[in-house]
Design a protein around this motif. Structure first.
Motif, mmCIF file in Angstrom:
data_model
loop_
_atom_site.group_PDB
_atom_site.id
_atom_site.type_symbol
_atom_site.label_atom_id
_atom_site.label_comp_id
_atom_site.label_asym_id
_atom_site.label_seq_id
_atom_site.Cartn_x
_atom_site.Cartn_y
_atom_site.Cartn_z
ATOM 1 N N SER A 67 0.934 -1.406 -0.101
ATOM 2 C CA SER A 67 -0.059 -0.002 0.062
ATOM 3 C C SER A 67 0.910 1.252 -0.089
ATOM 4 O O SER A 67 0.527 2.294 -0.742
ATOM 5 C CB SER A 67 -0.867 0.107 1.186
ATOM 6 N N ARG A 90 -8.264 2.738 -5.134
ATOM 7 C CA ARG A 90 -7.456 1.807 -4.452
ATOM 8 C C ARG A 90 -8.645 0.647 -4.787
ATOM 9 O O ARG A 90 -9.660 1.022 -4.503
ATOM 10 C CB ARG A 90 -7.333 2.020 -3.204
ATOM 11 N N ALA A 96 -6.344 -0.563 -0.311
ATOM 12 C CA ALA A 96 -5.300 -1.417 -0.520
ATOM 13 C C ALA A 96 -5.491 -1.781 -1.988
ATOM 14 O O ALA A 96 -6.600 -1.422 -2.647
ATOM 15 C CB ALA A 96 -4.904 -2.669 0.297
ATOM 16 N N ASP A 98 -4.201 -1.212 -6.384
ATOM 17 C CA ASP A 98 -4.094 -0.005 -7.137
ATOM 18 C C ASP A 98 -4.826 -0.472 -8.417
ATOM 19 O O ASP A 98 -4.362 -1.321 -9.025
ATOM 20 C CB ASP A 98 -2.720 0.235 -7.531
ATOM 21 N N GLY A 161 -2.908 0.770 5.097
ATOM 22 C CA GLY A 161 -2.846 -0.565 4.533
ATOM 23 C C GLY A 161 -2.649 -1.639 5.651
ATOM 24 O O GLY A 161 -2.981 -2.743 5.248
#
Length: 198
Positions: A67, A90, A96, A98, A161
């Motif tokens: 993260s 996210r 978390a 991408d 994260g």
């Protein structure tokens, strides 16, 4: 109402929904071509001219990057440097993982999609090189994940994260928050709107 009506007329007269279907299909085909080139692209999804490109540390394991590498933000920064505007997101509960949001306008043409894909290709190339260096640095230093951006010490665990440390918050709703702020007692078993203070 007149402005809304004119917007609807324009969408219908210029066949923008049909353009989103046809050019959007082409966009997704071109994004899947990039997926064949870059292992960091774990998935391409979306519909029409709204697309998401998921970025992963391992495509086989569907494992996200750490993260605090902020890979989506890195990609957005690199893309902006090349003249392309995309949006970092996210994937996992907003905390978390991408992915990149790609949302060209309804009037976009196939030629403009080709230009967009060319810029995204350069972005993915630069991002891949950057991530390769991060991984090499991490293995050489053996100090855990690479800190990409400075974080304040008072950032909560979930924002870093650390999802396993998140506990439910009892007063995490609007009614409880307002009641606390206004100094009003709300019964524990109060579920219906009739029981809420007005």
């Amino acid at each position: 109402c007149a402005i809304t009506l004119e917007a609807v007329r324009t969408i219908l007269d210029e066949k923008l929904v049909e353009n989103a279907r046809v050019v959007g299909t082409y966009l997704h085909e071109r994004l899947r071509d990039l997926m064949d080139v870059y292992p960091i692209i774990g998935d391409v999804r979306g519909r029409g001219l709204l697309a998401a490109v998921e970025l992963v540390h391992s495509r086989e394991k569907r494992a996200p990057f750490p993260s605090n590498w902020y890979v989506g933000l890195e990609a957005t920064t690199i893309a902006r440097g090349h003249g392309l505007l995309i949006y970092p997101r996210r994937s996992l509960n907003g905390l978390a993982g991408d992915h990149l949001l790609i949302a060209p306008p309804l009037i976009v043409s196939r030629e403009q999609i080709d230009e967009l894909i060319g810029l995204l290709d350069v972005t993915m190339s630069d991002l891949s090189e950057l991530l390769d260096r991060h991984v090499a640095d991490e293995e050489a230093e053996d100090y855990g994940t690479v800190q990409r951006y400075q974080q304040s010490d008072d950032v909560p665990d979930y924002a870093r994260g650390h999802l396993e440390n998140i506990d439910p918050v009892a007063a995490a709703n609007v009614t409880s928050s307002l009641a606390t702020h206004l100094g009003v007692d709300i019964p524990e078993d109060s579920d219906s709107p009739e029981d809420s203070p007005t």
